[in-house]
Design a protein around this motif. Structure first.
Motif, mmCIF file in Angstrom:
data_model
loop_
_atom_site.group_PDB
_atom_site.id
_atom_site.type_symbol
_atom_site.label_atom_id
_atom_site.label_comp_id
_atom_site.label_asym_id
_atom_site.label_seq_id
_atom_site.Cartn_x
_atom_site.Cartn_y
_atom_site.Cartn_z
ATOM 1 N N UNK A 1 0.838 -1.189 0.000
ATOM 2 C CA UNK A 1 0.000 0.000 0.000
ATOM 3 C C UNK A 1 0.876 1.244 0.000
ATOM 4 N N UNK A 2 0.371 2.273 -0.604
ATOM 5 C CA UNK A 2 1.055 3.545 -0.693
ATOM 6 C C UNK A 2 0.417 4.530 0.266
ATOM 7 N N UNK A 3 1.230 5.399 0.825
ATOM 8 C CA UNK A 3 0.695 6.431 1.712
ATOM 9 C C UNK A 3 0.505 7.712 0.904
ATOM 10 N N UNK A 4 -0.697 8.274 0.990
ATOM 11 C CA UNK A 4 -1.039 9.488 0.264
ATOM 12 C C UNK A 4 -1.288 10.621 1.251
ATOM 13 N N UNK B 1 -3.594 3.614 0.879
ATOM 14 C CA UNK B 1 -4.493 3.011 -0.106
ATOM 15 C C UNK B 1 -3.640 2.474 -1.259
ATOM 16 N N UNK B 2 -4.182 1.508 -2.013
ATOM 17 C CA UNK B 2 -3.424 0.975 -3.143
ATOM 18 C C UNK B 2 -3.252 1.992 -4.277
ATOM 19 N N UNK B 3 -4.233 2.871 -4.459
ATOM 20 C CA UNK B 3 -4.134 3.880 -5.519
ATOM 21 C C UNK B 3 -4.936 5.119 -5.149
ATOM 22 N N UNK B 4 -4.651 6.204 -5.860
ATOM 23 C CA UNK B 4 -5.257 7.513 -5.585
ATOM 24 C C UNK B 4 -6.781 7.489 -5.683
ATOM 25 N N UNK B 5 -7.302 6.723 -6.617
ATOM 26 C CA UNK B 5 -8.742 6.630 -6.817
ATOM 27 C C UNK B 5 -9.466 6.179 -5.539
ATOM 28 N N UNK B 6 -8.846 5.268 -4.804
ATOM 29 C CA UNK B 6 -9.451 4.774 -3.570
ATOM 30 C C UNK B 6 -9.437 5.842 -2.467
ATOM 31 N N UNK B 7 -8.393 6.664 -2.443
ATOM 32 C CA UNK B 7 -8.329 7.764 -1.477
ATOM 33 C C UNK B 7 -9.478 8.735 -1.732
ATOM 34 N N UNK B 8 -9.704 9.063 -2.997
ATOM 35 C CA UNK B 8 -10.803 9.963 -3.368
ATOM 36 C C UNK B 8 -12.136 9.376 -2.915
ATOM 37 N N UNK B 9 -12.330 8.107 -3.172
ATOM 38 C CA UNK B 9 -13.571 7.438 -2.792
ATOM 39 C C UNK B 9 -13.779 7.447 -1.279
ATOM 40 N N UNK C 1 -6.581 18.213 -3.065
ATOM 41 C CA UNK C 1 -5.241 17.837 -3.533
ATOM 42 C C UNK C 1 -4.857 16.496 -2.918
ATOM 43 N N UNK C 2 -4.361 15.590 -3.750
ATOM 44 C CA UNK C 2 -3.910 14.279 -3.285
ATOM 45 C C UNK C 2 -2.582 13.979 -3.962
ATOM 46 N N UNK C 3 -1.622 13.519 -3.188
ATOM 47 C CA UNK C 3 -0.332 13.186 -3.761
ATOM 48 C C UNK C 3 0.359 12.110 -2.953
ATOM 49 N N UNK C 4 1.353 11.474 -3.569
ATOM 50 C CA UNK C 4 2.150 10.473 -2.868
ATOM 51 C C UNK C 4 2.939 11.172 -1.783
#
Length: 74
Positions: free
Chosen positions: A1-4, A22-30, A41-44
């Protein structure tokens, strides 16, 4: 998993910042939307950087009086 790192606003307009895994940015948005937040704003998250270099330009100019800005630009 990546930290955003994220920046979002709630329904009252209050800015909320934080970290989310989350595994990807799309999941963070959701996830943010399901919490009632509107993502701005969302970034690694860079583990090498311990501080943010984001500059709010309008906040900078709010500290200077309009009289001083007028004198400087003339």
């Amino acid at each position: 998993m990546t930290e955003f790192a994220y920046k979002a606003t709630d329904s009252m307009g209050k800015i909320v910042e934080g970290l989310m895994e989350a595994p990807e940015e799309r999941e963070v948005i959701s996830k943010l939307q399901s919490l009632g937040y509107i993502p701005i704003k969302i970034g690694h998250r860079s583990k090498a950087r311990s501080f943010s270099l984001d500059i709010d330009l309008m906040a900078f100019f709010r500290r200077i009086s309009s009289k001083d800005v007028m004198n400087f630009t003339q």
